[in-house]
Design a protein around this motif. Structure first.
Motif, PDB file in Angstrom:
ATOM      1  N   ARG A  74      -3.307   9.297   7.324  1.00  0.00           N
ATOM      2  CA  ARG A  74      -2.470   8.132   7.071  1.00  0.00           C
ATOM      3  C   ARG A  74      -1.188   8.664   6.440  1.00  0.00           C
ATOM      4  O   ARG A  74      -1.217   9.558   5.593  1.00  0.00           O
ATOM      5  CB  ARG A  74      -3.153   7.153   6.123  1.00  0.00           C
TER       6      ARG A  74
ATOM      7  N   HIS B  77      -0.856   4.897  10.818  1.00  0.00           N
ATOM      8  CA  HIS B  77      -0.813   3.820   9.823  1.00  0.00           C
ATOM      9  C   HIS B  77      -2.151   3.094   9.740  1.00  0.00           C
ATOM     10  O   HIS B  77      -2.967   3.175  10.629  1.00  0.00           O
ATOM     11  CB  HIS B  77       0.235   2.771  10.243  1.00  0.00           C
ATOM     12  N   GLU B  78      -2.292   2.308   8.666  1.00  0.00           N
ATOM     13  CA  GLU B  78      -3.359   1.318   8.593  1.00  0.00           C
ATOM     14  C   GLU B  78      -2.803   0.029   9.185  1.00  0.00           C
ATOM     15  O   GLU B  78      -1.626  -0.247   9.002  1.00  0.00           O
ATOM     16  CB  GLU B  78      -3.762   1.061   7.141  1.00  0.00           C
ATOM     17  N   PRO B  79      -3.567  -0.746   9.912  1.00  0.00           N
ATOM     18  CA  PRO B  79      -5.009  -0.652  10.103  1.00  0.00           C
ATOM     19  C   PRO B  79      -5.407   0.275  11.270  1.00  0.00           C
ATOM     20  O   PRO B  79      -6.591   0.397  11.571  1.00  0.00           O
ATOM     21  CB  PRO B  79      -5.420  -2.092  10.415  1.00  0.00           C
TER      22      PRO B  79
ATOM     23  N   ILE C 297      -5.565   3.510  11.533  1.00  0.00           N
ATOM     24  CA  ILE C 297      -6.443   4.617  11.143  1.00  0.00           C
ATOM     25  C   ILE C 297      -7.901   4.145  11.079  1.00  0.00           C
ATOM     26  O   ILE C 297      -8.791   4.806  11.605  1.00  0.00           O
ATOM     27  CB  ILE C 297      -6.021   5.218   9.777  1.00  0.00           C
ATOM     28  N   SER C 298      -8.136   2.997  10.472  1.00  0.00           N
ATOM     29  CA  SER C 298      -9.508   2.476  10.392  1.00  0.00           C
ATOM     30  C   SER C 298     -10.078   2.238  11.785  1.00  0.00           C
ATOM     31  O   SER C 298     -11.250   2.529  12.043  1.00  0.00           O
ATOM     32  CB  SER C 298      -9.537   1.163   9.604  1.00  0.00           C
TER      33      SER C 298
ATOM     34  N   SER D 206     -14.651  -1.375  11.690  1.00  0.00           N
ATOM     35  CA  SER D 206     -13.595  -0.432  11.337  1.00  0.00           C
ATOM     36  C   SER D 206     -13.114  -0.723   9.918  1.00  0.00           C
ATOM     37  O   SER D 206     -11.933  -0.786   9.655  1.00  0.00           O
ATOM     38  CB  SER D 206     -12.443  -0.510  12.335  1.00  0.00           C
TER      39      SER D 206
ATOM     40  N   ASN E 174     -11.679   2.434   3.698  1.00  0.00           N
ATOM     41  CA  ASN E 174     -10.632   2.400   2.685  1.00  0.00           C
ATOM     42  C   ASN E 174      -9.814   3.685   2.825  1.00  0.00           C
ATOM     43  O   ASN E 174     -10.121   4.680   2.193  1.00  0.00           O
ATOM     44  CB  ASN E 174     -11.253   2.282   1.292  1.00  0.00           C
ATOM     45  N   VAL E 175      -8.820   3.644   3.683  1.00  0.00           N
ATOM     46  CA  VAL E 175      -8.020   4.830   3.964  1.00  0.00           C
ATOM     47  C   VAL E 175      -6.727   4.752   3.159  1.00  0.00           C
ATOM     48  O   VAL E 175      -5.814   4.015   3.490  1.00  0.00           O
ATOM     49  CB  VAL E 175      -7.728   4.967   5.475  1.00  0.00           C
TER      50      VAL E 175
ATOM     51  N   LYS F 139      -3.168   6.054   1.473  1.00  0.00           N
ATOM     52  CA  LYS F 139      -2.018   6.806   1.986  1.00  0.00           C
ATOM     53  C   LYS F 139      -2.195   8.284   1.658  1.00  0.00           C
ATOM     54  O   LYS F 139      -2.555   8.650   0.555  1.00  0.00           O
ATOM     55  CB  LYS F 139      -0.731   6.266   1.390  1.00  0.00           C
TER      56      LYS F 139
END
Length: 167
Positions: free
Chosen positions: A11, A119-121, A123-124, A136, A139-140, A142
């Motif tokens: 991220r 980026h999130e979302p 990455i999830s 998905s 808790n990713v 930065k």
């Protein structure tokens, strides 16, 4: 048979807060974000996982994260052949199908170690896809890294998930 690949998903590092006069796509890294990116590359160097290729979203904060990763690798004398590529499939809120299509189409050409900055979302969703999870919800934070071994675009093993404070 295609050999396995190490794919690291990161991220982007910490960016400035969104303000009325600033478009989300134009948010820059903060000083903390710059430190996170440099620290991530030092961490990957210790693991002997300096990427041969970095693939990034075109959003400023992701691209700056990727650029700082390359600069830090150069300081470590590890980057003479790191390729930095911008990929639209990694843009914020890009449809998941864009990512899966990109991964499938580019898998055979990926080098031994590739780092993806997004980026999130997103990455999830990538983690959920690679882990064959129906959910998905991760808790990713930065600057976090997820390190995978991929035998194919749909056969992945999570080797490590590392938040910035553990690097």
């Amino acid at each position: 048979m295609t050999s396995s690949k190490t794919v690291i998903i990161m991220r982007h590092a910490r960016a400035e807060a969104l303000r009325d006069e600033l478009l989300d796509i134009d948010r820059h890294l903060t000083a903390t974000g710059t430190k996170q990116a440099k620290k991530a590359m030092r961490f990957l160097d210790k693991l002997e996982l300096v990427p041969n290729k970095i693939v990034s979203s075109h959003y400023v904060r992701a691209l700056q994260t990727a650029e700082h990763l390359v600069k830090q690798a150069r300081k470590l004398d590890k980057s003479s052949d790191i390729e930095l590529v911008v990929e639209e499939a990694l843009a914020l809120a890009a449809p998941m199908k864009k990512f899966t299509d990109w991964l499938t189409q580019s898998f055979d050409e990926l080098p031994d170690v590739t780092l993806i900055v997004s980026h999130e979302p997103n990455i999830s969703r990538y983690l959920g896809y690679l882990l064959s999870s129906k959910t998905s919800v991760y808790n990713v934070k930065k600057g976090s890294l997820a390190i995978f071994t991929l035998e194919s675009p749909t056969n992945a093993k999570l080797n490590a998930f590392v938040p910035p404070k553990l690097m």
